[in-house]
Design an enzyme around this catalytic site. Structure first.
Site, PDB file in Angstrom:
ATOM      1  N   HIS A   1      78.551 -69.886  20.730  1.00 35.34           N
ATOM      2  CA  HIS A   1      78.950 -70.955  21.644  1.00 35.34           C
ATOM      3  C   HIS A   1      79.753 -70.279  22.745  1.00 35.34           C
ATOM      4  O   HIS A   1      80.474 -69.312  22.474  1.00 35.34           O
ATOM      5  CB  HIS A   1      79.901 -71.958  20.993  1.00 35.34           C
ATOM      6  CG  HIS A   1      79.378 -72.671  19.786  1.00 35.34           C
ATOM      7  ND1 HIS A   1      79.466 -72.155  18.526  1.00 35.34           N
ATOM      8  CD2 HIS A   1      78.799 -73.894  19.657  1.00 35.34           C
ATOM      9  CE1 HIS A   1      78.957 -73.018  17.660  1.00 35.34           C
ATOM     10  NE2 HIS A   1      78.536 -74.083  18.320  1.00 35.34           N
TER      11      HIS A   1
ATOM     12  N   ASP B   1      83.217 -69.527  21.713  1.00 37.07           N
ATOM     13  CA  ASP B   1      83.476 -68.522  20.664  1.00 37.07           C
ATOM     14  C   ASP B   1      83.677 -67.161  21.299  1.00 37.07           C
ATOM     15  O   ASP B   1      84.432 -66.347  20.788  1.00 37.07           O
ATOM     16  CB  ASP B   1      82.294 -68.293  19.697  1.00 37.07           C
ATOM     17  CG  ASP B   1      81.677 -69.541  19.156  1.00 37.07           C
ATOM     18  OD1 ASP B   1      82.392 -70.530  18.993  1.00 37.07           O
ATOM     19  OD2 ASP B   1      80.452 -69.508  18.888  1.00 37.07           O
TER      20      ASP B   1
HETATM   21  C1  XLS Z   1      77.468 -77.608  13.128  1.00 36.19           C
HETATM   22  C2  XLS Z   1      76.350 -76.887  13.686  1.00 36.19           C
HETATM   23  C3  XLS Z   1      76.729 -75.874  14.750  1.00 36.19           C
HETATM   24  C4  XLS Z   1      75.530 -75.475  15.527  1.00 36.19           C
HETATM   25  C5  XLS Z   1      75.817 -74.809  16.822  1.00 36.19           C
HETATM   26  O1  XLS Z   1      77.363 -78.257  12.110  1.00 36.19           O
HETATM   27  O2  XLS Z   1      75.641 -76.298  12.645  1.00 36.19           O
HETATM   28  O3  XLS Z   1      77.368 -74.780  14.173  1.00 36.19           O
HETATM   29  O4  XLS Z   1      74.696 -74.643  14.801  1.00 36.19           O
HETATM   30  O5  XLS Z   1      76.489 -75.653  17.685  1.00 36.19           O
END
Ligand code: XLS
Ligand code: NI
Ligand code: NI
Length: 460
Positions: free
Chosen positions: A119, A122
């Site tokens: 993200h 991140d």
């Molecule tokens: C959350 C999601 C997230 C996505 C990416 O539950 O799995 O981590 O994979 O935004």
């Protein structure tokens, strides 16, 4: 002169070396040692160069590291503080972001993981305004770009975190407040451009807070239309900057909202069809989301496959007894086997891969555990791949399914498929036929046993 040069180059070498800290100090380069190995830092089943179903395991499985879990998750939960130190020796946010790049690439190198996912927030901290956030992002993207070049690692997909900041308390693309939507669009622009700069193979849209808590305050129709409006802007911008990779929607039924609009694969397919988005979007299916929706992972992958939108996988698993997204590492061989069965049947990964959207438990708090958890997941999916391949090679399951539907190949079945029949003609057919006498056994138990037999007859 020559001597001087040598001294100079060894000093430069020394400075370079001294600058690169090792973060996962106890983790060696992880190698395949086979099913009898007791070394926690060795693969027992994942043998990257072993050929399975025409490709190496490495090519079939396309493992990815999730930046947010591997480098950011610190064990904090609703009842307790962090248990894991992911500060990598830094306090200041941008220094930390840079250290994570080194830590992340060291980790991927040691584990032999070829891809990563992130993200925007991140990899770089949010600034005081949109420009500062974008600048932070771009600074790290430039460093990532260099690292990718040096190491050959690749970006599987990027995404934007449109759920953490309080501005998105009611959603982003489905916010009741147009300013929040606008902010999400601005953030998406920067995240897509970052993904493009890093040659990301895809771009994921997980509906963070796109859903509702109560229908009493919600205009569902407008919210869904707006979500599609945002996706259309995303496609338009992709066309403008030359990003050709697919977009993925990642279904999830609940959490953080009570009801997420991207509930499951079928709901997402319906949304994509309704808004004419099928050609640019595929699905990124996550195991724990499938089970939260009351489905198996195999079901979700099958829905994606039969609708032609299979894309990528967030590999993890939930806990049977817990009703939330625990994001555990996928060690369940049956689950991985049935997932890989669907993936192989879908033709294998093209743009997608197996992204470990998974974290170790709060009590497994050391950096060694991060590696051990990934090794467990990689071994789990390696076994899954071997199992799926055995099931397909064995052929009994495929043959059974084919025979089960044989009545559609000729006679009245074929005639229905060819569009030659009507309710009237079938009424007449039944008058002649009398009762249905052609049902055969579904043989579920036999097929389950075939699967066990395939599992127990994998050769190493
Ligand atoms: C959350 C999601 C997230 C996505 C990416 O539950 O799995 O981590 O994979 O935004
Ligand atoms: Ni996910
Ligand atoms: Ni998830």
């Amino acid at each position: 002169m020559q001597r001087k040069n040598r001294t100079l180059s060894s000093i430069i070498f020394f400075i370079k070396e001294a600058n690169v800290s090792e973060y996962f100090k106890n983790v060696p380069k992880v190698k395949y040692e086979g099913p009898k190995s007791k070394n926690p830092f060795a693969f027992k089943f994942y043998d990257p160069d072993r050929k399975v179903a025409g490709k190496t395991m490495r090519e079939q499985l396309k493992f990815g590291m999730a930046w947010w879990h591997t480098l950011c998750a610190n064990g904090q939960d609703m009842f307790g503080s962090p248990t894991m130190d992911k500060s990598f020796g830094n306090k200041e946010a941008m220094d930390l972001a840079k250290a994570k790049v080194d830590a992340g690439f060291e980790f991927m190198d040691k584990l032999g993981i070829d891809y990563y996912c992130f993200h925007d927030r991140d990899i770089a901290p949010e600034g005081r305004n949109i420009d500062e956030s974008t600048e932070n992002l771009n600074t790290i993207v430039d460093i990532l770009k260099e690292k990718q070049k040096e190491s050959g690692k690749k970006l599987l997909w990027g995404t934007a975190n449109l759920f953490n900041n309080p501005r998105y308390m009611h959603g982003a693309g489905t916010a009741p407040n147009a300013d929040a939507f606008a902010y999400a669009a601005a953030q998406l622009k920067a995240a897509l451009e970052a993904t493009k700069k890093l040659d990301g193979a895809g771009y994921t849209c997980w509906g963070g807070r796109e859903g509702y808590e109560t229908l009493l305050n919600t205009d569902m129709g407008l919210e869904l239309d707006n979500m599609a409006r945002l996706f259309k802007m995303l496609i338009a911008h992709a066309d403008k900057i030359g990003f050709t990779g697919p977009f993925y929607i990642e279904p999830k039924p609940k959490e953080p909202t009570k009801h997420q609009y991207d509930f499951d694969a079928a709901t997402c397919v319906n949304f994509l069809r309704a808004y004419g988005l099928m050609d640019r979007f595929r699905l990124n299916i996550e195991t724990n989301h499938a089970t939260l929706a009351g489905h198996t992972m195999q079901h979700e992958l099958r829905v994606a496959r039969v609708n032609g939108v299979f894309g990528s996988v967030d590999a993890n698993q939930g806990d049977m007894l817990l009703g939330w997204d625990t994001d555990q590492f996928p060690t369940d061989v049956y689950g991985a086997g049935l997932a890989m069965y669907e993936i192989l049947k879908a033709g294998g990964f093209t743009t997608g891969g197996l992204n470990f959207d998974a974290k170790q438990r709060r009590g497994s708090f050391t950096l060694d555990d991060v590696a051990i958890a990934h090794i467990a997941g990689m071994d789990g999916f390696a076994l899954g791949l071997l199992l799926a391949d055995r099931m397909i090679e064995d052929g009994r399951i495929d043959k059974f399914v084919e025979e089960r539907y044989a009545s559609w190949k000729s006679g009245i079945g074929k005639s229905i498929i060819d569009g030659k029949e009507s309710l009237e003609s079938l009424y007449a057919y039944v008058q002649k036929m009398g009762e249905v006498t052609t049902n055969t056994s579904g043989r579920q138990e036999e097929l389950e046993s075939v699967m066990n037999q395939c599992l127990m007859s994998i050769d190493f």
